[in-house]
Design a protein around this motif. Structure first.
Motif, PDB file in Angstrom:
ATOM      1  N   ILE A  68       0.827  -1.204   0.000  1.00 56.87           N
ATOM      2  CA  ILE A  68       0.000   0.000   0.000  1.00 56.87           C
ATOM      3  C   ILE A  68       0.862   1.255   0.000  1.00 56.87           C
ATOM      4  N   GLY A  69       1.936   1.237   0.802  1.00 54.91           N
ATOM      5  CA  GLY A  69       2.815   2.404   0.889  1.00 54.91           C
ATOM      6  C   GLY A  69       3.417   2.786  -0.444  1.00 54.91           C
ATOM      7  N   ALA A  70       3.706   1.787  -1.269  1.00 51.42           N
ATOM      8  CA  ALA A  70       4.324   2.062  -2.565  1.00 51.42           C
ATOM      9  C   ALA A  70       3.369   2.746  -3.535  1.00 51.42           C
ATOM     10  N   THR A  71       2.077   2.784  -3.196  1.00 48.00           N
ATOM     11  CA  THR A  71       1.094   3.370  -4.115  1.00 48.00           C
ATOM     12  C   THR A  71       0.618   4.750  -3.683  1.00 48.00           C
ATOM     13  N   LEU A  72       1.041   5.194  -2.502  1.00 47.65           N
ATOM     14  CA  LEU A  72       0.543   6.467  -1.991  1.00 47.65           C
ATOM     15  C   LEU A  72       0.894   7.609  -2.943  1.00 47.65           C
ATOM     16  N   PHE A  78      -2.824   2.673  -6.419  1.00 48.23           N
ATOM     17  CA  PHE A  78      -3.545   2.379  -5.177  1.00 48.23           C
ATOM     18  C   PHE A  78      -4.822   1.604  -5.476  1.00 48.23           C
ATOM     19  N   ALA A  79      -5.563   2.041  -6.488  1.00 48.56           N
ATOM     20  CA  ALA A  79      -6.808   1.367  -6.858  1.00 48.56           C
ATOM     21  C   ALA A  79      -6.550  -0.079  -7.260  1.00 48.56           C
ATOM     22  N   ASP A  83      -8.304  -3.129  -5.532  1.00 55.19           N
ATOM     23  CA  ASP A  83      -9.148  -3.977  -6.382  1.00 55.19           C
ATOM     24  C   ASP A  83      -8.959  -5.455  -6.058  1.00 55.19           C
ATOM     25  N   GLU A  84      -7.752  -5.836  -5.645  1.00 50.47           N
ATOM     26  CA  GLU A  84      -7.513  -7.228  -5.255  1.00 50.47           C
ATOM     27  C   GLU A  84      -8.326  -7.570  -4.008  1.00 50.47           C
ATOM     28  N   ASP A 141     -13.222   1.365   2.534  1.00 49.25           N
ATOM     29  CA  ASP A 141     -13.397   1.294   1.073  1.00 49.25           C
ATOM     30  C   ASP A 141     -13.577  -0.120   0.541  1.00 49.25           C
ATOM     31  N   LEU A 142     -14.045  -1.032   1.421  1.00 54.70           N
ATOM     32  CA  LEU A 142     -14.230  -2.417   0.988  1.00 54.70           C
ATOM     33  C   LEU A 142     -15.701  -2.838   0.982  1.00 54.70           C
ATOM     34  N   GLY A 143     -16.599  -1.854   0.878  1.00 52.75           N
ATOM     35  CA  GLY A 143     -18.011  -2.170   0.732  1.00 52.75           C
ATOM     36  C   GLY A 143     -18.858  -1.961   1.969  1.00 52.75           C
ATOM     37  N   GLY A 144     -18.236  -1.732   3.118  1.00 49.06           N
ATOM     38  CA  GLY A 144     -19.008  -1.561   4.337  1.00 49.06           C
ATOM     39  C   GLY A 144     -19.914  -0.340   4.302  1.00 49.06           C
ATOM     40  N   LEU A 145     -19.404   0.774   3.795  1.00 50.86           N
ATOM     41  CA  LEU A 145     -20.201   1.993   3.753  1.00 50.86           C
ATOM     42  C   LEU A 145     -21.356   1.870   2.763  1.00 50.86           C
ATOM     43  N   GLN A 146     -21.222   0.976   1.802  1.00 52.01           N
ATOM     44  CA  GLN A 146     -22.286   0.755   0.824  1.00 52.01           C
ATOM     45  C   GLN A 146     -23.324  -0.245   1.345  1.00 52.01           C
TER      46      GLN A 146
END
Length: 246
Positions: A68-72, A78-79, A83-84, A141-146
């Motif tokens: 994750i850090g490498a995508t900041l 990051f997406a 997505d995985e 961001d894994l679907g909980g808020l939806q």
């Protein structure tokens, strides 16, 4: 197949996916294992999802820090990493068979988002639920808020997500997050097994159609039409006759 962070077992038409990593933590191996395990379900009629040590302490931040850090600062990269994770949870939600979550101990963050993707949730009295992402400076961001607003209502979902405060098993039952609280972990797993066995004994196409209509976010009239169309395709005279004779 052999997995690093989960175990898949079968008993008749019921498959059980057990999170075996320490404290049920969800690191890179977990997100890779789950889609493969779901592909290995074969002819299972029902899936139980449970933990070993506890249900889940959520995302393994330490194990995921490098990827994750490498995508900041790079939304595209990051997406791709997230997505995985989506592939695991969305794959679970998309199963045509009923999915029963059996929760004991802590169910935190990504673990809570995972059970929100299940159809039925039961827990033991020691279960605790928390969505702590805001404490880490991130948005779930894994679907909980939806999904959670549809399960427990927007206000209660907002409380969980914005306050990051935990709730206990009794509160989870009162809010409708779980449908039943069992006294002990042993009673929880026995109940999950019995419920799954009952579901596995029911007509598969009827369960699949019911799940599909329940989860399709369609206008009322279209949802009614879809239910009628499903029955027109899959209802059989033999099945209906047998039901009417009971």
């Amino acid at each position: 197949m052999t997995y690093q962070s989960v175990k898949l077992t079968r008993a008749g038409g019921v498959a059980t996916l057990t999170i075996t990593s320490k404290k049920g933590s969800m690191g890179p191996a977990f997100w890779q294992d789950v889609p493969h395990a779901l592909a290995d379900l074969g002819g299972a009629r029902v899936l139980i999802v449970r933990g070993e040590e506890m249900f889940s302490a959520g995302l393994d931040v330490k194990a995921s820090a490098a990827s994750i850090g490498a995508t900041l600062g790079d939304p595209v990269k990051f997406a791709a990493v997230v997505d995985e994770m989506h592939a695991a949870i969305e794959g679970l939600a998309a199963l045509p068979i009923p999915v029963v979550a059996a929760v004991h101990g802590w169910c935190i963050g990504a673990g809570l988002e995972l059970i929100a993707a299940c159809d039925i949730r039961v827990c033991s009295a020691d279960a605790r639920f928390r969505l702590p992402e805001v404490l880490l400076g991130i948005t779930a961001d894994l679907g909980g808020l939806q999904r959670l607003p549809h399960v427990i209502g927007r206000g209660r979902a907002a409380y969980l997500a914005l306050s990051a405060e935990p709730i206990d098993a009794a509160t989870a039952e009162r809010w409708g997050l779980v449908t039943e609280v069992l006294d002990t972990q042993g009673a929880l797993f026995a109940r999950a097994d019995a419920l799954a066995a009952h579901l596995a004994s029911l007509p598969a196409k009827a369960l699949e159609g019911t799940k599909r209509i329940l989860h399709d976010d369609l206008p009322h009239a279209q949802s009614l039409a879809d239910a009628v169309a499903w029955n027109a395709r899959h209802m059989t005279a033999g099945g209906l006759g047998a039901a009417l004779k009971k």
